[in-house]
Design a protein around this motif. Structure first.
Motif, short mmCIF file in Angstrom:
data_model
loop_
_atom_site.label_atom_id
_atom_site.label_comp_id
_atom_site.label_asym_id
_atom_site.label_seq_id
_atom_site.Cartn_x
_atom_site.Cartn_y
_atom_site.Cartn_z
N GLY A 1 -7.08 7.67 1.40
CA GLY A 1 -5.79 8.01 0.84
C GLY A 1 -4.76 7.09 0.84
N THR B 1 -6.15 11.84 -6.18
CA THR B 1 -4.91 11.71 -6.25
C THR B 1 -4.20 10.19 -6.38
N ALA B 2 -4.59 9.39 -5.40
CA ALA B 2 -4.53 8.10 -5.43
C ALA B 2 -4.80 7.42 -6.59
N LYS B 3 -6.01 7.70 -7.11
CA LYS B 3 -6.58 6.93 -8.24
C LYS B 3 -5.73 7.48 -9.58
N LEU C 1 -3.76 3.78 -1.55
CA LEU C 1 -3.59 3.12 -2.91
C LEU C 1 -3.21 1.69 -2.61
N VAL D 1 -8.44 1.97 -4.41
CA VAL D 1 -8.20 3.12 -3.53
C VAL D 1 -9.25 3.16 -2.20
N GLU E 1 -8.42 10.76 -2.32
CA GLU E 1 -8.86 9.74 -3.54
C GLU E 1 -8.65 9.91 -4.94
N THR F 1 0.74 -1.17 0.04
CA THR F 1 -0.04 -0.04 0.16
C THR F 1 0.95 1.36 0.06
N VAL G 1 -0.78 8.00 0.26
CA VAL G 1 -0.64 9.06 -0.77
C VAL G 1 -1.10 10.48 0.19
#
Length: 588
Positions: free
Chosen positions: A78, A56-58, A80, A75, A54, A39, A42
RNA sequence: GGCUCUGUAGCUUAACUGGAUAGAGCACCUGACUACGGAUCAGGAGGUUAGGGGUUCGAAUCCCUUCAGAGUCACCA
């Protein structure tokens, strides 16, 4: 390793997205309840992306999933979560874990020199429970540092002089009637310890008598005849009086014989012994230099001090007014001598936390004296070992003796095995060795799994319990795997396209973490990390074992893979336990 | 009194060093054996992370404070 590969890739992606910055990329293993192997956290990137965690992580996930080794991602807040492909894991597994000395870093002449001091007993009494923790910690730490690529030497300082030594000598002279280890059948250190206790009984008696005669208690404590005699003996010793020195040598040799037996059973050893009788004068010269350079100062009575009040500490005495050395003087000298002997780049002192202050001061003094290596001295401080029965006092002879503890552990292992009807007939005369392995394994694991800093409770009764997070539990799992390996007659080889279930994935991932765990344990000077790692992997394996048939699998290739996996688990268990100084049995 | 360390389920403890719903084991309760070794496994219950405040997206973890325990402040080692 997977992290370094990902780290590099993620850094590229981040620079591409948000420009050139110093990103803190942190990973953690994905929690069990979510899908994924590793993991990425993020949150730290959101201040660059100016978007929600979310989103950003995606974004990062989508770019990462273009890589072959990423199967999928998800996700959650935060976090990933990345699913790594089976193929990657299998190839890493078959590539690295089969190496000889897997997880251990090779040492050559360029490896840094590390010194580990531990044990450091007094020669007036046997080694006790607290020393066991000390020995196990020091010995294990030395193993771990070596495994992490350091050139390690183990040393101890033996406190073989001083008033306390004279006390047992005097008592022996007065009451011993020529008793020897041979004539009494007592182990040498126990014999000497007996007289140390005897001294204190006599001393207390005399003090009580004096008080009865109407003498002030403080004065009585100073004037008890036997104490005066002991002081006299110390003076004679320092004057190298033949008779006293001969007695001293004789009794010390008894003690050393006794220690040797104890060390052997504990499974610890040393590369070099330092003796206080040889080093206590070493610091004096340094003190002279320190006086010249103004690090120390002299009081009117001639005693030498250092003022550390600007560091928030006190004034500390370095040399007595009569010019004799104190503990600190000797430690300064010993440290310098050791640096001359070994040119170490790091030195660890394994000493109880009641000496935290002493070592703080020692390191500070060395630094002020201009020794640059003082910064790489480290005090591995550990907490006291308590017993359910309460505090131990060695002067009163209530200390729990190390030899007794070890014998108890042996007996515990024996009685449990007999109770469970676990005696394997094929073992015959090896049973003794097995009880020793299991008993000592229980003791060592119990002591090492706890964070050294913490004061701990050692309950001999409770240590009989072989369930749960214990050494024998780990040993049992190892023995069980050995049984599988004995029964397997197929070839062990790994097909990188084979299917693996989630428990197998988890085991492979754990196995691949081993080298990193060793490094972490070395960096944080913590055998407990190794112990907990071993326990985790054993627990996972037992769960796997229960749910999955290994030798009864559908196809030879699956059997082969599962046997290989078991074999590697066993190998890592054995390595981990060896770092803790614990043996593992083939059968039990 | 000054300084240092410790405080997590009844007990023993973990938490990747500031990350997700604080994980385990013992003890307790419920299940799984004609077994690749049951010294095992699957599950349940059990937490205001000593109390209070603060810092921030987020605190067992960092800061302040109170409480409790330990150590130390020796011309002992």
């Amino acid at each position: 390793m997977i992290e370094t590969i990902l780290r590099k890739k993620i850094d590229e992606i981040l620079i591409d997205l948000y420009g050139d910055n110093d990103y803190s990329i942190q990973f953690q293993s994905t929690r069990k309840e979510f899908e994924g192997d590793i993991t990425l956290v993020v949150f730290p990137f959101t201040r660059f992306s100016k978007l929600s965690p979310e989103i950003t992580a995606k974004k990062i996930g989508e770019l990462l999933s273009k890589l072959d080794l990423i199967n999928s991602f998800s996700v959650i807040k935060g976090f990933l979560n990345l699913v790594i492909s089976n193929k990657f894991w299998l190839s890493e597994f078959s590539k690295s874990t089969f190496e000889d000395n897997y997880g251990f870093v090779d040492i050559d002449e360029n490896s840094p020199n590390y010194l580990v001091e531990y044990c450091s007993p007094n020669t007036n009494k046997p080694i006790h429970l607290g020393h066991i923790r000390n020995n196990l910690l020091g010995f294990s730490l030395a193993n771990i540092l070596r495994a992490s690529g350091k050139n390690v030497k183990k040393v101890q300082i033996i406190n073989d002089r001083g008033i306390h030594i004279c006390k047992s000598m005097l008592a022996w002279q007065e009451f011993g009637a020529g008793e020897t280890p041979k004539s009494s059948g007592l182990k040498g250190d126990h014999l000497v310890g007996k007289y140390y206790v005897m001294f204190n009984h006599q001393y207390k008696k005399e003090v009580a008598e004096l008080i009865e005669q109407g003498i002030d208690s403080k004065l009585a404590e100073e004037k008890a005849p036997i104490l005066l005699k002991a002081k006299e003996m110390l003076l004679k010793w320092e004057a190298k009086d033949m008779e006293v020195i001969t007695l001293w040598k004789k009794m010390n040799s008894w003690v050393y014989d006794g220690f040797e037996t104890t060390y052997k059973r504990l499974g610890v050893d040393f590369d070099k012994n330092y003796y206080e009788s040889e080093t206590y004068l070493l610091g004096k010269e340094v003190v002279k230099n320190g006086l010249d350079s103004g690090v120390f100062y002299k009081k009117e009575d001639g005693s030498v001090w250092i003022d550390l009040s600007s560091e928030g500490l006190d004034e500390k005495i370095i040399l007595r007014s009569d010019g004799t050395a104190v503990y600190m003087t000797q430690d300064i000298g010993t440290a310098i001598k050791r640096h001359e002997d070994f040119n170490f780049s790091h030195m660890t002192y394994t000493v109880g936390n009641e000496q935290d202050y002493h070592f703080k001061v020692l390191f500070l003094i060395l630094e002020k004296l201009g020794y640059s290596w003082a910064k790489s001295c480290y005090h591995l401080s550990y907490g006291m070992v308590d017993l359910p029965s309460g505090k131990m006092k060695s002067r009163e002879g209530t200390a729990v003796d190390a030899d007794d503890i070890m014998e108890d552990m042996y007996q515990n292992a024996k009685s449990i095995a007999e109770e469970l009807g676990k005696i394997d007939i094929s073992l015959n005369n090896e049973t003794k060795e097995l009880y020793e392995t299991v008993g000592m394994g229980a003791l060592k694991y119990f002591m090492l799994k706890v964070d050294p800093k913490k004061r701990m409770l050692f309950d001999p009764q409770e240590s009989i319990d072989f369930n749960g997070n214990t050494g024998p539990f780990i040993q049992y799992t190892y023995a069980r795997i050995q049984s599988i390996l004995r029964k397997n007659n197929g070839v062990i080889k790994i097909d990188e396209d084979s299917d693996v279930n989630y428990k197998e994935r988890a085991l492979i991932i754990s196995l691949l973490e081993f080298p990193q765990i060793i490094q972490e344990a070395a960096n944080s000077f913590s055998p407990a990390l190794i112990a907990n790692y071993a326990y985790e992997i054993v627990k996972d394996f037992n769960s796997y074992y229960q749910s999955t048939s290994i030798l009864g699998a559908d196809s030879p290739s699956i059997i082969s893979f599962r046997v290989a996996l078991s074999q590697q688990v066993a190998k890592v268990i054995k390595s981990s336990m060896s770092l803790l100084g614990i043996n593992v049995p083939q059968r039990m």
